[in-house]
Design a protein around this motif. Sequence first.
Motif, short mmCIF file in Angstrom:
data_model
loop_
_atom_site.label_atom_id
_atom_site.label_comp_id
_atom_site.label_asym_id
_atom_site.label_seq_id
_atom_site.Cartn_x
_atom_site.Cartn_y
_atom_site.Cartn_z
N VAL A 235 0.84 -1.19 0.00
CA VAL A 235 0.00 0.00 0.00
C VAL A 235 0.88 1.25 0.00
CG1 VAL A 235 -1.77 1.31 1.24
CG2 VAL A 235 -1.83 -1.18 1.26
N LEU A 236 0.59 2.16 -0.92
CA LEU A 236 1.24 3.47 -0.92
C LEU A 236 0.27 4.44 -0.26
CD1 LEU A 236 3.24 5.69 -1.73
CD2 LEU A 236 2.14 5.74 -3.98
N HIS A 237 0.73 5.12 0.79
CA HIS A 237 -0.07 6.11 1.50
C HIS A 237 0.32 7.47 0.92
CE1 HIS A 237 -1.33 3.03 4.36
NE2 HIS A 237 -0.09 2.59 4.25
N TYR A 238 -0.54 8.02 0.09
CA TYR A 238 -0.27 9.25 -0.67
C TYR A 238 -0.51 10.45 0.24
CZ TYR A 238 0.34 11.55 -5.19
OH TYR A 238 0.81 12.27 -6.25
N TRP A 239 0.55 10.93 0.92
CA TRP A 239 0.38 11.92 1.97
C TRP A 239 0.72 13.35 1.60
CZ3 TRP A 239 2.84 9.10 6.75
CH2 TRP A 239 1.94 8.14 7.22
N PHE A 240 1.89 13.61 1.02
CA PHE A 240 2.35 14.98 0.83
C PHE A 240 2.65 15.29 -0.63
CE2 PHE A 240 3.73 13.72 5.14
CZ PHE A 240 2.96 14.61 5.87
N PRO A 241 1.61 15.55 -1.44
CA PRO A 241 1.86 15.91 -2.84
C PRO A 241 2.22 17.40 -2.94
CG PRO A 241 -0.50 15.75 -2.44
CD PRO A 241 0.19 15.37 -1.15
N TRP A 242 2.99 17.73 -3.96
CA TRP A 242 3.38 19.12 -4.25
C TRP A 242 3.50 19.27 -5.76
CZ3 TRP A 242 7.59 20.54 -7.16
CH2 TRP A 242 7.85 21.90 -7.23
N TYR A 243 3.20 20.46 -6.25
CA TYR A 243 3.45 20.75 -7.67
C TYR A 243 3.81 22.22 -7.82
CZ TYR A 243 -1.21 22.82 -7.93
OH TYR A 243 -2.32 23.59 -7.71
N CYS A 244 4.53 22.53 -8.87
CA CYS A 244 4.95 23.89 -9.18
C CYS A 244 3.76 24.63 -9.79
CB CYS A 244 6.14 23.88 -10.15
SG CYS A 244 6.68 25.52 -10.62
N HIS A 245 3.33 25.70 -9.15
CA HIS A 245 2.15 26.42 -9.61
C HIS A 245 2.34 27.06 -10.98
CE1 HIS A 245 -0.32 25.91 -6.02
NE2 HIS A 245 0.82 25.89 -5.37
N ASP A 246 3.57 27.27 -11.40
CA ASP A 246 3.82 27.81 -12.74
C ASP A 246 3.30 26.86 -13.83
OD1 ASP A 246 5.07 29.95 -11.54
OD2 ASP A 246 7.10 29.21 -11.91
N PHE A 247 3.16 25.58 -13.49
CA PHE A 247 2.71 24.58 -14.45
C PHE A 247 1.29 24.10 -14.16
CE2 PHE A 247 7.28 24.47 -14.58
CZ PHE A 247 7.57 24.33 -15.94
N SER A 248 0.56 24.83 -13.32
CA SER A 248 -0.76 24.35 -12.88
C SER A 248 -1.74 24.14 -14.04
CB SER A 248 -1.36 25.30 -11.84
OG SER A 248 -1.55 26.59 -12.39
N ASP A 249 -1.59 24.88 -15.13
CA ASP A 249 -2.49 24.67 -16.29
C ASP A 249 -2.37 23.26 -16.86
OD1 ASP A 249 -3.35 27.26 -16.06
OD2 ASP A 249 -2.17 28.03 -17.74
N PHE A 250 -1.25 22.60 -16.59
CA PHE A 250 -1.00 21.26 -17.12
C PHE A 250 -1.28 20.15 -16.11
CE2 PHE A 250 1.80 24.30 -19.24
CZ PHE A 250 1.36 24.16 -20.54
#
Length: 128
Positions: A29-44
Amino acid sequence: FPDFRGMLSTLTVDGMLVAAHFGMRSDCVLHYWFPWYCHDFSDFSPGLILLAQCAKEAQQNGIDSIDLGRGEQAYKLRFANDTVSLCEGAVSSPSILTRSEARYFSIKKQFRNSYLGNVLRSVRRKIA
């Protein structure tokens, strides 16, 4: 627990980090806890792309379930194919705070199970 460990997943574009996730992994089981993304690419939607890629590669890494945690965020509703009921509450000594917390959980549960709560969830799923 030898099978319990941290797991870092990343998504890069031309060597630039655009999304990452750190969570815990047990045997399968993978516990998906702390996702992050660069907001400059949020359109994608780099966070969604990373989660989709994690799901695609999960079986190759011995993972047969990804636990997205509690909550009804749009991405969880989009990716989930099953749910597990959880209990929620608090334990503390008798006080005004205790009574306030108990009332809060009671109102929250009543609203969640009300007609309006169901309508709002339905609307959220349609726009997500």
